[in-house]
Design a protein around this motif. Sequence first.
Motif, PDB file in Angstrom:
ATOM      1  N   ASP A  29      -0.209  -2.468  -6.720  1.00  0.00           N
ATOM      2  CA  ASP A  29      -0.034  -1.084  -6.419  1.00  0.00           C
ATOM      3  C   ASP A  29       1.181  -0.812  -5.591  1.00  0.00           C
ATOM      4  O   ASP A  29       1.359  -0.231  -4.406  1.00  0.00           O
ATOM      5  CB  ASP A  29      -1.524  -0.603  -5.699  1.00  0.00           C
ATOM      6  CG  ASP A  29      -1.550   0.618  -5.579  1.00  0.00           C
ATOM      7  OD1 ASP A  29      -0.820   1.579  -6.443  1.00  0.00           O
ATOM      8  OD2 ASP A  29      -1.996   1.335  -4.441  1.00  0.00           O
ATOM      9  N   LYS A  36       0.760  -1.425  -0.140  1.00  0.00           N
ATOM     10  CA  LYS A  36      -0.200   0.081   0.033  1.00  0.00           C
ATOM     11  C   LYS A  36       0.885   1.255  -0.035  1.00  0.00           C
ATOM     12  O   LYS A  36       1.584   1.348   0.876  1.00  0.00           O
ATOM     13  CB  LYS A  36      -0.986   0.009   1.316  1.00  0.00           C
ATOM     14  CG  LYS A  36      -1.854   1.031   1.196  1.00  0.00           C
ATOM     15  CD  LYS A  36      -2.851   0.931   2.399  1.00  0.00           C
ATOM     16  CE  LYS A  36      -3.630   2.172   2.375  1.00  0.00           C
ATOM     17  NZ  LYS A  36      -4.819   2.246   3.572  1.00  0.00           N
ATOM     18  N   ARG A  63       2.716  -3.200 -10.498  1.00  0.00           N
ATOM     19  CA  ARG A  63       1.582  -2.296 -10.748  1.00  0.00           C
ATOM     20  C   ARG A  63       0.317  -3.201 -10.526  1.00  0.00           C
ATOM     21  O   ARG A  63      -0.575  -2.367  -9.748  1.00  0.00           O
ATOM     22  CB  ARG A  63       1.477  -2.220 -12.357  1.00  0.00           C
ATOM     23  CG  ARG A  63       2.316  -1.151 -12.813  1.00  0.00           C
ATOM     24  CD  ARG A  63       2.023  -0.984 -14.367  1.00  0.00           C
ATOM     25  NE  ARG A  63       2.095  -2.123 -15.161  1.00  0.00           N
ATOM     26  CZ  ARG A  63       3.231  -2.423 -15.575  1.00  0.00           C
ATOM     27  NH1 ARG A  63       4.316  -1.854 -15.527  1.00  0.00           N
ATOM     28  NH2 ARG A  63       3.137  -3.406 -16.446  1.00  0.00           N
TER      29      ARG A  63
END
Length: 157
Positions: free
Chosen positions: A89, A6, A86
Amino acid sequence: MKRILKRAKFTGDIEPNQIYIIVDDAVTTGGELTELRHYIENKGGKVVLATTLAAHKYSTILVITPKTLAKLKEKFNVKELEALLRDNDISGSLAALTESEGRNIGYSKTIDELRDKIAKARLEGNTKLYSLFQDSEFEQFTPTNLTPQELQAKVET
């Protein structure tokens, strides 16, 4: 694992052309400092210094070094690794990683091992980067009175 799973998000006003100094209590991977620097600079501010009270080894190098980047490119299929980053994230590209993030990703022997570590951490609700790589060389150190250049040279050896 926090930086891996995150990315930090920031809000607030930034004065264009204003000089900013980032102060944080501790840095583990450098990801949060990097994210805040990008946020400030993308809004027109200029970050001239970032400082913390404590840091983990390699976390003060906020840009992945050419040596670590080359190792990742040699070890993994770049397109596959960047897709994994990707999809989770983590990062849009290898070049956007911090040195600590790059090194910790490099501790995985294969892309499948890295994928499994990320999945396991998500299932366990574990969001600390250093807990994902407990078996790595991720060591804690305390800041010294070295200049940033001296510290970076010492860390790179």
